[in-house]
Every structure is written in structure tokens, then in C-alpha cells.
Design an enzyme around this catalytic site. Structure first.
Site, PDB file in Angstrom:
ATOM      1  N   LYS A 157       0.821  -1.222   0.000  1.00  0.00           N
ATOM      2  CA  LYS A 157       0.000   0.000   0.000  1.00  0.00           C
ATOM      3  C   LYS A 157       0.856   1.274   0.000  1.00  0.00           C
ATOM      4  O   LYS A 157       2.045   1.242   0.331  1.00  0.00           O
ATOM      5  CB  LYS A 157      -0.944  -0.035   1.210  1.00  0.00           C
ATOM      6  CG  LYS A 157      -1.939  -1.202   1.138  1.00  0.00           C
ATOM      7  CD  LYS A 157      -3.016  -1.074   2.203  1.00  0.00           C
ATOM      8  CE  LYS A 157      -4.020  -2.205   2.061  1.00  0.00           C
ATOM      9  NZ  LYS A 157      -5.182  -2.010   2.956  1.00  0.00           N
ATOM     10  N   ARG A 188       2.203  -6.725   8.735  1.00  0.00           N
ATOM     11  CA  ARG A 188       1.400  -5.597   9.227  1.00  0.00           C
ATOM     12  C   ARG A 188       1.868  -5.134  10.606  1.00  0.00           C
ATOM     13  O   ARG A 188       1.813  -3.949  10.920  1.00  0.00           O
ATOM     14  CB  ARG A 188      -0.083  -5.985   9.247  1.00  0.00           C
ATOM     15  CG  ARG A 188      -0.679  -5.986   7.839  1.00  0.00           C
ATOM     16  CD  ARG A 188      -2.033  -6.606   7.802  1.00  0.00           C
ATOM     17  NE  ARG A 188      -2.744  -6.359   6.566  1.00  0.00           N
ATOM     18  CZ  ARG A 188      -3.829  -7.024   6.195  1.00  0.00           C
ATOM     19  NH1 ARG A 188      -4.341  -7.948   6.984  1.00  0.00           N
ATOM     20  NH2 ARG A 188      -4.418  -6.750   5.055  1.00  0.00           N
ATOM     21  N   GLU A 216      -8.997 -10.311  -8.331  1.00  0.00           N
ATOM     22  CA  GLU A 216      -8.035  -9.234  -8.064  1.00  0.00           C
ATOM     23  C   GLU A 216      -6.805  -9.341  -8.968  1.00  0.00           C
ATOM     24  O   GLU A 216      -6.284  -8.326  -9.434  1.00  0.00           O
ATOM     25  CB  GLU A 216      -7.647  -9.259  -6.581  1.00  0.00           C
ATOM     26  CG  GLU A 216      -8.819  -8.862  -5.690  1.00  0.00           C
ATOM     27  CD  GLU A 216      -8.594  -9.119  -4.197  1.00  0.00           C
ATOM     28  OE1 GLU A 216      -9.511  -8.806  -3.422  1.00  0.00           O
ATOM     29  OE2 GLU A 216      -7.520  -9.629  -3.813  1.00  0.00           O
ATOM     30  N   ARG A 222      -2.339 -14.874   4.562  1.00  0.00           N
ATOM     31  CA  ARG A 222      -3.082 -14.067   5.545  1.00  0.00           C
ATOM     32  C   ARG A 222      -2.484 -14.234   6.950  1.00  0.00           C
ATOM     33  O   ARG A 222      -2.401 -13.274   7.715  1.00  0.00           O
ATOM     34  CB  ARG A 222      -4.573 -14.412   5.514  1.00  0.00           C
ATOM     35  CG  ARG A 222      -5.234 -13.790   4.292  1.00  0.00           C
ATOM     36  CD  ARG A 222      -6.675 -14.213   4.131  1.00  0.00           C
ATOM     37  NE  ARG A 222      -7.584 -13.568   5.059  1.00  0.00           N
ATOM     38  CZ  ARG A 222      -8.082 -12.346   4.903  1.00  0.00           C
ATOM     39  NH1 ARG A 222      -7.719 -11.614   3.875  1.00  0.00           N
ATOM     40  NH2 ARG A 222      -8.928 -11.846   5.770  1.00  0.00           N
ATOM     41  N   TYR A 245     -12.141  -2.087  -4.632  1.00  0.00           N
ATOM     42  CA  TYR A 245     -12.703  -2.291  -3.295  1.00  0.00           C
ATOM     43  C   TYR A 245     -14.231  -2.238  -3.281  1.00  0.00           C
ATOM     44  O   TYR A 245     -14.825  -2.014  -2.226  1.00  0.00           O
ATOM     45  CB  TYR A 245     -12.122  -1.254  -2.325  1.00  0.00           C
ATOM     46  CG  TYR A 245     -10.724  -1.602  -1.833  1.00  0.00           C
ATOM     47  CD1 TYR A 245     -10.507  -2.692  -0.999  1.00  0.00           C
ATOM     48  CD2 TYR A 245      -9.624  -0.833  -2.192  1.00  0.00           C
ATOM     49  CE1 TYR A 245      -9.245  -3.018  -0.538  1.00  0.00           C
ATOM     50  CE2 TYR A 245      -8.345  -1.150  -1.732  1.00  0.00           C
ATOM     51  CZ  TYR A 245      -8.175  -2.246  -0.899  1.00  0.00           C
ATOM     52  OH  TYR A 245      -6.918  -2.564  -0.434  1.00  0.00           O
ATOM     53  N   PHE A 269     -15.987   3.298   5.970  1.00  0.00           N
ATOM     54  CA  PHE A 269     -14.602   3.675   5.680  1.00  0.00           C
ATOM     55  C   PHE A 269     -14.292   3.692   4.180  1.00  0.00           C
ATOM     56  O   PHE A 269     -13.185   4.044   3.782  1.00  0.00           O
ATOM     57  CB  PHE A 269     -13.625   2.743   6.411  1.00  0.00           C
ATOM     58  CG  PHE A 269     -13.767   1.273   6.072  1.00  0.00           C
ATOM     59  CD1 PHE A 269     -13.237   0.745   4.904  1.00  0.00           C
ATOM     60  CD2 PHE A 269     -14.426   0.409   6.945  1.00  0.00           C
ATOM     61  CE1 PHE A 269     -13.352  -0.606   4.607  1.00  0.00           C
ATOM     62  CE2 PHE A 269     -14.551  -0.950   6.651  1.00  0.00           C
ATOM     63  CZ  PHE A 269     -14.014  -1.450   5.470  1.00  0.00           C
ATOM     64  N   ASN A 272      -2.375  -0.345   6.461  1.00  0.00           N
ATOM     65  CA  ASN A 272      -1.884  -1.581   7.074  1.00  0.00           C
ATOM     66  C   ASN A 272      -0.860  -2.326   6.209  1.00  0.00           C
ATOM     67  O   ASN A 272      -0.800  -3.556   6.212  1.00  0.00           O
ATOM     68  CB  ASN A 272      -3.072  -2.487   7.463  1.00  0.00           C
ATOM     69  CG  ASN A 272      -3.957  -2.847   6.289  1.00  0.00           C
ATOM     70  OD1 ASN A 272      -3.755  -2.351   5.195  1.00  0.00           O
ATOM     71  ND2 ASN A 272      -4.931  -3.709   6.510  1.00  0.00           N
ATOM     72  N   HIS A 306      -2.239  -5.566   1.305  1.00  0.00           N
ATOM     73  CA  HIS A 306      -3.527  -6.233   1.110  1.00  0.00           C
ATOM     74  C   HIS A 306      -3.251  -7.700   0.825  1.00  0.00           C
ATOM     75  O   HIS A 306      -2.230  -8.025   0.223  1.00  0.00           O
ATOM     76  CB  HIS A 306      -4.254  -5.606  -0.082  1.00  0.00           C
ATOM     77  CG  HIS A 306      -5.427  -6.416  -0.564  1.00  0.00           C
ATOM     78  ND1 HIS A 306      -6.647  -6.396   0.066  1.00  0.00           N
ATOM     79  CD2 HIS A 306      -5.540  -7.293  -1.597  1.00  0.00           C
ATOM     80  CE1 HIS A 306      -7.468  -7.224  -0.567  1.00  0.00           C
ATOM     81  NE2 HIS A 306      -6.825  -7.772  -1.581  1.00  0.00           N
ATOM     82  N   THR A 346      -5.887  -7.517  10.154  1.00  0.00           N
ATOM     83  CA  THR A 346      -6.129  -6.263   9.410  1.00  0.00           C
ATOM     84  C   THR A 346      -5.634  -5.054  10.200  1.00  0.00           C
ATOM     85  O   THR A 346      -5.021  -4.147   9.638  1.00  0.00           O
ATOM     86  CB  THR A 346      -7.651  -6.119   9.123  1.00  0.00           C
ATOM     87  OG1 THR A 346      -8.091  -7.286   8.438  1.00  0.00           O
ATOM     88  CG2 THR A 346      -7.936  -4.894   8.276  1.00  0.00           C
TER      89      THR A 346
HETATM   90  P1  CMP Z   1      -7.388  -4.755   2.913  1.00  0.00           P
HETATM   91  O1  CMP Z   1      -6.812  -6.099   3.188  1.00  0.00           O
HETATM   92  O2  CMP Z   1      -6.764  -3.969   1.805  1.00  0.00           O
HETATM   93  O3  CMP Z   1      -8.956  -4.924   2.590  1.00  0.00           O
HETATM   94  C1  CMP Z   1      -9.889  -3.904   2.845  1.00  0.00           C
HETATM   95  C2  CMP Z   1      -9.302  -2.761   3.579  1.00  0.00           C
HETATM   96  O4  CMP Z   1     -10.239  -1.915   4.206  1.00  0.00           O
HETATM   97  C3  CMP Z   1      -8.447  -3.284   4.714  1.00  0.00           C
HETATM   98  O5  CMP Z   1      -7.290  -3.888   4.225  1.00  0.00           O
HETATM   99  C4  CMP Z   1      -8.246  -2.025   5.525  1.00  0.00           C
HETATM  100  O6  CMP Z   1      -7.189  -1.238   5.011  1.00  0.00           O
HETATM  101  C5  CMP Z   1      -9.561  -1.309   5.303  1.00  0.00           C
HETATM  102  N1  CMP Z   1     -10.399  -1.407   6.501  1.00  0.00           N
HETATM  103  C6  CMP Z   1     -10.986  -2.512   6.984  1.00  0.00           C
HETATM  104  N2  CMP Z   1     -11.669  -2.216   8.116  1.00  0.00           N
HETATM  105  C7  CMP Z   1     -11.490  -0.894   8.334  1.00  0.00           C
HETATM  106  C8  CMP Z   1     -11.938   0.015   9.329  1.00  0.00           C
HETATM  107  N3  CMP Z   1     -12.711  -0.399  10.352  1.00  0.00           N
HETATM  108  N4  CMP Z   1     -11.578   1.312   9.238  1.00  0.00           N
HETATM  109  C9  CMP Z   1     -10.796   1.715   8.219  1.00  0.00           C
HETATM  110  N5  CMP Z   1     -10.346   0.909   7.232  1.00  0.00           N
HETATM  111  C10 CMP Z   1     -10.683  -0.387   7.295  1.00  0.00           C
END
Ligand code: CMP
Length: 139
Positions: free
Chosen positions: A11, A104, A128, A87, A51, A59, A114, A117, A93
Site C-alpha cells: 500500500k 502488518r 483481483e 493471511r 474495493y 470507511f 496496514n 492487502h 487487518t
Molecule cells: P485490505 O486487506 O486492503 O482490505 C480492505 C481494507 O479496508 C483493509 O485492508 C483495511 O485497510 C480497510 N479497513 C478494513 N476495516 C477498516 C476500518 N474499520 N476502518 C478503516 N479501514 C478499514
């Protein structure tokens, strides 16, 4: 369906902070093979499309804004049981909840920023991967 592949992105914040090389090194040392790799920047529209599954979440606008704010690396990775293994390797996350030593935990700064992805299913890994790579950009 290929069950030994996953899709990842490094990211914008992790790229901006100069951590891309360290993250790619961790991925390779963990035994993932890189099957495709691209350095690019998402437009707002592309981030919205990527997304789309989260479009009802509060968010979503912030996430789209952030993910189109700077360059990213996109990659297809291969390893046995790739989705689950990757994962576990990247951690939760929320970086604050990610296990010690995960990507992460080491490089994430917030839930949104984070570091990486990782696809959550074989189906999404396929979708994807196809979003970023044509058939002749992967092997
Ligand atoms: P990612 O694995 O890229 O998939 C979806 C993304 O949404 C996740 O990582 C986070 O960066 C973001 N995300 C998920 N939950 C939240 C949250 N509660 N607040 C802000 N961002 C979020």
C-alpha cells in the site's frame, strides 16, 4: 480455480516509507514465489472498482482516497495453501492486533494504512489478479 495463488498489494504508505524492498524480501524468504509484479498507481475510479465489495462500509470513501493517493506494488504470489498461509503471514487487518513479526505488525501504521492487502478467498484472488494483470503479464 488455482488454490495455490494469492494476490497482494503493498500500500501507498509502505511504498512512501521505503519499505517495499523489505516487504518483498520477507515475502520471498517466506517461500512465496512471485508470478507477476507491477509498480503502478490507482485512479480514484480504479480504487473504487477494486474495493467495490466494501462500498457500503463507512470507511469506503477514505479507503478509496488513500489507495489512490500514491504508488503501490501489485503482485501474484504462489505457495501451497496460499490464501490462508499469506493471511497468517501478513497478520490481522489492524496492525495493533497483528502478531509479532508479521508484515502488518512491522510496517502497518493503522487499519487503513496496514502495509499490505491480501486476498481473502481463491475466487477473490482470481478477480483481483485479473484486475491488475493480463494473461501475458503473469506466468
Ligand atoms: P485490505 O486487506 O486492503 O482490505 C480492505 C481494507 O479496508 C483493509 O485492508 C483495511 O485497510 C480497510 N479497513 C478494513 N476495516 C477498516 C476500518 N474499520 N476502518 C478503516 N479501514 C478499514
Amino acid at each position: 480455480m488455482n488454490t495455490n495463488r494469492t494476490f497482494t498489494m503493498i500500500k501507498p504508505t509502505a511504498v512512501l516509507n521505503g519499505n517495499s524492498g523489505l516487504i518483498i524480501d520477507m515475502i520471498l524468504k517466506a517461500g512465496f514465489q512471485i508470478k507477476a509484479l507491477k509498480y503502478t498507481k490507482l485512479s480514484t475510479q480504479q480504487a473504487e472498482e477494486f474495493y467495490a465489495v466494501h462500498k457500503e462500509r463507512p470507511f469506503f470513501p477514505d479507503l478509496v482516497n488513500y489507495m489512490s493517493s500514491g504508488p503501490i506494488f501489485a503482485a501474484i504470489l504462489e505457495k501451497d495453501n496460499a490464501i490462508e498461509t499469506y493471511r497468517n503471514f501478513i497478520g490481522a487487518t489492524d496492525p495493533a492486533k497483528a502478531d509479532e513479526g508479521t508484515i502488518r505488525n512491522k510496517y502497518g501504521v493503522s487499519i487503513q494504512q496496514n502495509a499490505v492487502h491480501g486476498s481473502d478467498s481463491d475466487e477473490n484472488a482470481e478477480i483481483e489478479s485479473n484486475f491488475f494483470f493480463s494473461s501475458f503479464e503473469r506466468f
